[in-house]
Write a protein that holds these residues in place. Structure first.
Motif, PDB file in Angstrom:
ATOM      1  N   GLY A 151       1.253  -1.302   0.021  1.00  0.00           N
ATOM      2  CA  GLY A 151       0.627  -0.087  -0.148  1.00  0.00           C
ATOM      3  C   GLY A 151       0.921   1.688  -0.212  1.00  0.00           C
ATOM      4  N   LYS A 152       1.857   1.107   1.276  1.00  0.00           N
ATOM      5  CA  LYS A 152       2.417   2.442   0.819  1.00  0.00           C
ATOM      6  C   LYS A 152       3.625   2.904  -0.169  1.00  0.00           C
ATOM      7  N   THR A 153       3.597   1.398  -1.392  1.00  0.00           N
ATOM      8  CA  THR A 153       4.529   1.621  -2.596  1.00  0.00           C
ATOM      9  C   THR A 153       3.812   2.391  -3.033  1.00  0.00           C
ATOM     10  N   LEU A 154       2.688   1.711  -3.628  1.00  0.00           N
ATOM     11  CA  LEU A 154       1.334   3.260  -4.593  1.00  0.00           C
ATOM     12  C   LEU A 154       1.436   4.133  -4.027  1.00  0.00           C
ATOM     13  N   PHE A 155       0.724   4.124  -2.813  1.00  0.00           N
ATOM     14  CA  PHE A 155       1.574   5.808  -2.297  1.00  0.00           C
ATOM     15  C   PHE A 155       2.382   6.745  -2.902  1.00  0.00           C
ATOM     16  N   ILE A 156       3.511   6.227  -2.581  1.00  0.00           N
ATOM     17  CA  ILE A 156       4.477   6.845  -3.506  1.00  0.00           C
ATOM     18  C   ILE A 156       4.467   6.990  -4.923  1.00  0.00           C
ATOM     19  N   GLU A 157       4.229   5.643  -5.432  1.00  0.00           N
ATOM     20  CA  GLU A 157       3.709   5.962  -7.388  1.00  0.00           C
ATOM     21  C   GLU A 157       2.788   7.086  -7.193  1.00  0.00           C
ATOM     22  N   VAL A 158       1.787   7.391  -6.662  1.00  0.00           N
ATOM     23  CA  VAL A 158       0.850   8.223  -6.808  1.00  0.00           C
ATOM     24  C   VAL A 158       1.446   9.495  -6.214  1.00  0.00           C
ATOM     25  N   GLN A 159       2.272   9.856  -5.420  1.00  0.00           N
ATOM     26  CA  GLN A 159       2.640  11.002  -4.528  1.00  0.00           C
ATOM     27  C   GLN A 159       4.265  11.439  -5.773  1.00  0.00           C
ATOM     28  N   ASN A 160       4.753  10.407  -6.400  1.00  0.00           N
ATOM     29  CA  ASN A 160       5.555  10.649  -7.555  1.00  0.00           C
ATOM     30  C   ASN A 160       4.692  11.582  -8.429  1.00  0.00           C
ATOM     31  N   MET A 161       3.580  10.789  -8.943  1.00  0.00           N
ATOM     32  CA  MET A 161       3.092  10.990 -10.239  1.00  0.00           C
ATOM     33  C   MET A 161       2.081  12.724 -10.205  1.00  0.00           C
ATOM     34  N   ASN A 162       2.337  13.071  -8.800  1.00  0.00           N
ATOM     35  CA  ASN A 162       1.899  14.284  -8.422  1.00  0.00           C
ATOM     36  C   ASN A 162       2.358  15.342  -8.226  1.00  0.00           C
ATOM     37  N   ARG A 163       3.520  15.059  -7.979  1.00  0.00           N
ATOM     38  CA  ARG A 163       4.802  15.896  -8.099  1.00  0.00           C
ATOM     39  C   ARG A 163       5.131  16.240  -9.840  1.00  0.00           C
ATOM     40  N   GLN A 164       4.546  14.948 -10.494  1.00  0.00           N
ATOM     41  CA  GLN A 164       4.969  15.955 -12.286  1.00  0.00           C
ATOM     42  C   GLN A 164       3.887  16.332 -12.892  1.00  0.00           C
ATOM     43  N   LEU A 165       2.636  16.134 -11.979  1.00  0.00           N
ATOM     44  CA  LEU A 165       1.357  16.655 -13.309  1.00  0.00           C
ATOM     45  C   LEU A 165       0.710  17.732 -11.636  1.00  0.00           C
ATOM     46  N   PRO A 166       1.406  18.215 -11.355  1.00  0.00           N
ATOM     47  CA  PRO A 166       0.511  19.373  -9.774  1.00  0.00           C
ATOM     48  C   PRO A 166      -0.876  19.431 -10.263  1.00  0.00           C
ATOM     49  N   ASN A 167      -1.042  19.644 -12.464  1.00  0.00           N
ATOM     50  CA  ASN A 167      -2.444  21.325 -11.914  1.00  0.00           C
ATOM     51  C   ASN A 167      -3.424  19.400 -12.185  1.00  0.00           C
ATOM     52  N   ARG A 168      -3.014  18.338 -12.021  1.00  0.00           N
ATOM     53  CA  ARG A 168      -4.045  17.780 -11.955  1.00  0.00           C
ATOM     54  C   ARG A 168      -4.529  17.603 -10.451  1.00  0.00           C
ATOM     55  N   PRO A 169      -5.835  17.941 -10.967  1.00  0.00           N
ATOM     56  CA  PRO A 169      -6.269  17.904  -8.741  1.00  0.00           C
ATOM     57  C   PRO A 169      -6.681  16.269  -8.957  1.00  0.00           C
ATOM     58  N   GLU A 170      -7.129  15.947  -9.528  1.00  0.00           N
ATOM     59  CA  GLU A 170      -7.830  14.786  -9.211  1.00  0.00           C
ATOM     60  C   GLU A 170      -6.803  13.315  -8.563  1.00  0.00           C
ATOM     61  N   LEU A 171      -5.704  14.087  -9.556  1.00  0.00           N
ATOM     62  CA  LEU A 171      -4.535  13.175  -8.590  1.00  0.00           C
ATOM     63  C   LEU A 171      -3.744  13.303  -7.150  1.00  0.00           C
ATOM     64  N   GLN A 172      -4.030  14.933  -6.360  1.00  0.00           N
ATOM     65  CA  GLN A 172      -4.148  15.734  -4.945  1.00  0.00           C
ATOM     66  C   GLN A 172      -4.700  14.844  -4.466  1.00  0.00           C
ATOM     67  N   ASN A 173      -6.053  14.836  -5.069  1.00  0.00           N
ATOM     68  CA  ASN A 173      -7.341  13.755  -4.509  1.00  0.00           C
ATOM     69  C   ASN A 173      -6.859  12.030  -3.911  1.00  0.00           C
ATOM     70  N   LEU A 174      -6.611  11.871  -5.237  1.00  0.00           N
ATOM     71  CA  LEU A 174      -5.913  10.245  -4.816  1.00  0.00           C
ATOM     72  C   LEU A 174      -5.332  10.365  -3.643  1.00  0.00           C
ATOM     73  N   LYS A 175      -4.255  11.482  -3.928  1.00  0.00           N
ATOM     74  CA  LYS A 175      -3.408  11.222  -2.875  1.00  0.00           C
ATOM     75  C   LYS A 175      -3.760  10.911  -1.706  1.00  0.00           C
ATOM     76  N   MET A 176      -4.509  12.173  -1.137  1.00  0.00           N
ATOM     77  CA  MET A 176      -4.717  12.779   0.144  1.00  0.00           C
ATOM     78  C   MET A 176      -5.920  11.555   0.676  1.00  0.00           C
ATOM     79  N   ASP A 177      -6.528  11.032  -0.004  1.00  0.00           N
ATOM     80  CA  ASP A 177      -7.687   9.708  -0.079  1.00  0.00           C
ATOM     81  C   ASP A 177      -6.698   8.446   1.091  1.00  0.00           C
ATOM     82  N   MET A 178      -5.857   8.654  -0.314  1.00  0.00           N
ATOM     83  CA  MET A 178      -5.016   7.024   0.072  1.00  0.00           C
ATOM     84  C   MET A 178      -4.262   7.545   1.933  1.00  0.00           C
TER      85      MET A 178
END
Length: 372
Positions: free
Chosen positions: A331-358
């Motif tokens: 689960g933590k590994t998946l969370f880190i994947e999302v976190q990294n993707m969110n850093r690369q694409l900060p203009n995608r709010p759905e990634l930010q929401n997914l990161k916070m939910d996870m």
């Protein structure tokens, strides 16, 4: 599975060179009971390909005609009955004419004049022909229209153009190898047939193909993006396009529409030639969005990890504790994947929401495991 239709598609592809898209469109049109327009120069095989409808479906009535600016209603709808005319009835003999056709090919369809246009629109729209004011149901499934050129503004043909849900540009053979193969080809490819009853059965199965809520949301995103770009296909076109998507999925042997099927919308959702390229870009960008695919994958994997962890908590054994630690690490590994993707694409709010939910759900599960 539509093996019968796939075989027909395969044989048509063997017979016609560099016409894979047009052949898929033709079969998709008859499965969805929609109309198809081919636009392109003379000598590209539009007429020959369209005439296949008269050969493929047995027991059906096929009608074909070339329009000119001087064409008269008699050429499409039949001559006036002299016997009825003597009685004051303006009635046509429609036997073997367009009103009795299951399939029709109208070449140079935009040459339709005002004397023909209204009756033609009614048949296309409503599958009805008014003979002396009496509505006669038409068995029409699909009309294929063709033209060497697009309509021009002010010609009064916008309504006719709009009634063709699928629109394809047909050009000369593109690849040199295909062109040479066409020149050298001497073989005759027999095209398999299906009965009208079998076609109706396929159409009924097409109607049962599933469209998921996620795909409806994707269609809504496409609509909004098109509107933002000044492209406004009608709600009716979107609604009718569902039958095309279902037919495309069915022809591919599936019982559910997938994102890959949305590619055909590039031939549906534009109104003017200037909008074609932008429409295709928007559809490709949204339908094949790698971020959406990433979110779908990580969300489903994360949900499964937490579900398995919940089941292990109930078991309360030493083996379960070991497996829980492993699941938390996944689960933590998946969370880190999302976190990294969110850093690369900060203009995608759905990634930010997914990161916070996870993150929230991981903390909750970690707390339960610590107290386990």
């Amino acid at each position: 599975m539509p093996k019968q239709l796939q075989l027909i598609q395969q044989k048509l592809n063997e017979r016609f060179f560099d016409r894979e898209e047009e052949i898929e469109a033709l079969i998709t049109a008859i499965l969805s009971k929609q109309h198809l327009l081919f636009i392109g120069p003379a000598g590209t095989g539009k007429s020959e390909l369209s005439s296949m409808l008269g050969h493929i479906v047995e027991e059906s009535h096929y009608f074909q005609h070339l329009l000119t600016p001087f064409s008269t209603p008699e050429e499409l709808f039949g001559v006036l009955s002299l016997k009825d005319l003597e009685l004051g009835l303006y009635k046509r003999n429609i036997k073997n004419m367009l009103p009795e056709a299951h399939f029709a090919f109208i070449d140079e369809i935009f040459k339709a004049n005002s004397a023909i246009l209204n009756s033609l629109l009614t048949i296309i729209n409503e599958r009805v022909y008014y003979n002396n004011g009496i509505p006669i149901p038409c068995p029409l499934i699909t009309i294929v229209g063709s033209s060497n050129e697009y309509i021009e503004e002010g010609e009064g043909l916008e309504a006719l153009f709009d009634r063709f849900l699928l629109r394809y540009e047909v050009n000369y053979i593109r690849q040199q190898d295909d062109f040479i193969a066409m020149l050298k080809n001497q073989s005759y490819v027999e095209i398999p047939k299906l009965s009208l009853v079998e076609l109706y059965e396929h159409q009924e199965k097409v109607s049962r193909v599933v469209i998921s809520d996620a795909l409806y949301k994707t269609l809504a995103k496409i609509r909004q993006a098109l509107h933002d770009a000044g492209i406004r296909p009608s709600d009716r076109r979107f609604k009718q396009a569902l039958s095309i998507l279902k037919a495309k999925a069915y022809l591919a042997g599936r019982v559910e529409v997938l994102n890959v099927d949305l590619n055909i919308l590039k031939n549906i959702l534009w109104d003017t030639i200037e909008q074609k390229k932008k429409t295709e870009e928007i559809i490709n960008e949204i339908a094949f969005d790698t971020v959406d695919t990433f979110i779908d994958r990580t969300t489903s994997e994360f949900d499964l990890i937490l579900l398995n962890a919940q089941n292990l908590l109930i078991r309360n054994t030493p083996v379960a504790r070991s497996q829980l630690s492993e699941l938390l690490m996944q689960g933590k590994t998946l969370f880190i994947e999302v976190q990294n993707m969110n850093r690369q694409l900060p203009n995608r709010p759905e990634l930010q929401n997914l990161k916070m939910d996870m993150h929230k759900r991981l903390l909750q599960m970690t707390s339960k495991v610590i107290g386990f």
